[in-house]
Design a protein around this motif. Sequence first.
Motif, PDB file in Angstrom:
ATOM      1  N   LEU A 403       0.823  -1.199   0.000  1.00  0.00           N
ATOM      2  CA  LEU A 403       0.000   0.000   0.000  1.00  0.00           C
ATOM      3  C   LEU A 403       0.859   1.251   0.000  1.00  0.00           C
ATOM      4  O   LEU A 403       1.714   1.421   0.871  1.00  0.00           O
ATOM      5  N   THR A 405       0.274   5.389   0.159  1.00  0.00           N
ATOM      6  CA  THR A 405      -0.795   6.309   0.525  1.00  0.00           C
ATOM      7  C   THR A 405      -0.264   7.728   0.667  1.00  0.00           C
ATOM      8  O   THR A 405       0.776   7.945   1.304  1.00  0.00           O
ATOM      9  N   GLN A 425      -7.408  11.541   1.113  1.00  0.00           N
ATOM     10  CA  GLN A 425      -6.362  10.516   1.034  1.00  0.00           C
ATOM     11  C   GLN A 425      -6.503   9.714  -0.256  1.00  0.00           C
ATOM     12  O   GLN A 425      -7.602   9.327  -0.640  1.00  0.00           O
ATOM     13  N   SER A 427      -4.877   6.217  -2.067  1.00  0.00           N
ATOM     14  CA  SER A 427      -4.098   5.004  -1.798  1.00  0.00           C
ATOM     15  C   SER A 427      -4.014   4.155  -3.051  1.00  0.00           C
ATOM     16  O   SER A 427      -4.991   4.039  -3.814  1.00  0.00           O
TER      17      SER A 427
END
Length: 451
Positions: A403, A405, A425, A427
């Motif tokens: 991941l 982000t 955000q 991701s």
Amino acid sequence: MKRYILFPVMLVAFVMLSNGVKAQVEDVPNPLLQYINKENGLRFTAGARLFADVAYYHSEYTPMKSGAAITDARIRTSLTYKQFYFYADFDFSKGKFTQKNIFVRYNFCESPFAIHSLKAGYFNEPSSMSLNASLYNYHFIARAAPAMALSAGRGLGITYKYYDASFFADQGIFAENKYNDQISGFQGVSLSGRWLYKPINDEDITLHVGASFHYARTNTGEVVDNVFRTNMELESNMQTYVDATTKFLSADVPWAKNTITFGPEVLFKSDDFFFRGEYIYKRIYKSRNDRELFENQLGGVWSWTTQESWLAGNPIRSSKFQGAYAEMGYLIRGNAYEYDDEYGLLGGCNSKGDLEVVARYSYTELNDINKGDFFLIGKHVFYPDGVVSDYPPVSTSIGGGRLHTATVGINYTLNQYVKVMGEYQYSNLKNVYYPLDKNFHQLQMRLMVSF
């Protein structure tokens, strides 16, 4: 007379305790309820906090549940008696009771230059800058995913701490299971430590560099087919709590025995700017009873006939994972950023009118996949060397997800009891179990009340 009756009544009602020298990071600087007896060196406080979040999520294939939720609802108390400090808080969010911190600390040596203390109870192990910061004083709605997935959380143990203006050392020993209620086996143990050096530390500027180390021996697990099996789960949510699912970033590590986690960290703060970050590396060494496992499969239709052939078809190796994050913030308006020497942490924005903008990048790697292995999504199985067969050797690959982000946010403090936070955000996920899910977008806000 009523003042003296109030203290024991509140103590029994909340069934809690708190921390020493100056208020612990979870504590409130100006609690609404407190009792002070200067003659006996006694101070008792009681308070509460509430986090209410609202979030909107947009994903490509697997949906996340947008909406609103109470993500934190705690009652907290503290008791200071001379050099003793007690603290406890409990969470009632999500409609259930959850034990958080409960500990006692004794400051056995105090001076204008240094403090030594012992702390015992249930609290965060000293292994991560992110996890040791209270969410109320954190500058983001959620902690960084690599810290949640890879660092040690709360444990039952005892620590020794030394700190002054230039050095910080916090280390201790912890039990693996706070209730000793494992299905079988002897409870494991862990050793944790965090050490900092502050070459610059004055009223205007602080710079600290340091490292953390954590060793854990896993001795709890379950018995399957008369074989004792240990297991470790590494997971993190998507840096949000309205939908706190961990399915996108989760690794199941069987036969975990000895684990080493370490990493460097850095923090810089001036009056109106801060930067901090850390790198975390985790190595999990495994152990199993190969002889007993081999004998248990004898007689089956597809049984291996020799232990050597069984070992060749069922290899075992250590697993490794890593992650990092970098955070920064700029104080547009309000009092200067503060540094807490006692915990080696950046303080929160808790003064009326504080307004800041923040940004973060985080990277979490829970994939440990052998080169050339093939993952068949229909069976959720890795095949070594890309060869798909009905009776393959077992792959040692683990697909927990990767991941990346990026987060930007703005935070505003209405007064010493109320804050609001807002974030966007993005991701990017790579997980073999969710091949159609790559890009996630989320907008979230939080109202925090603490008194």
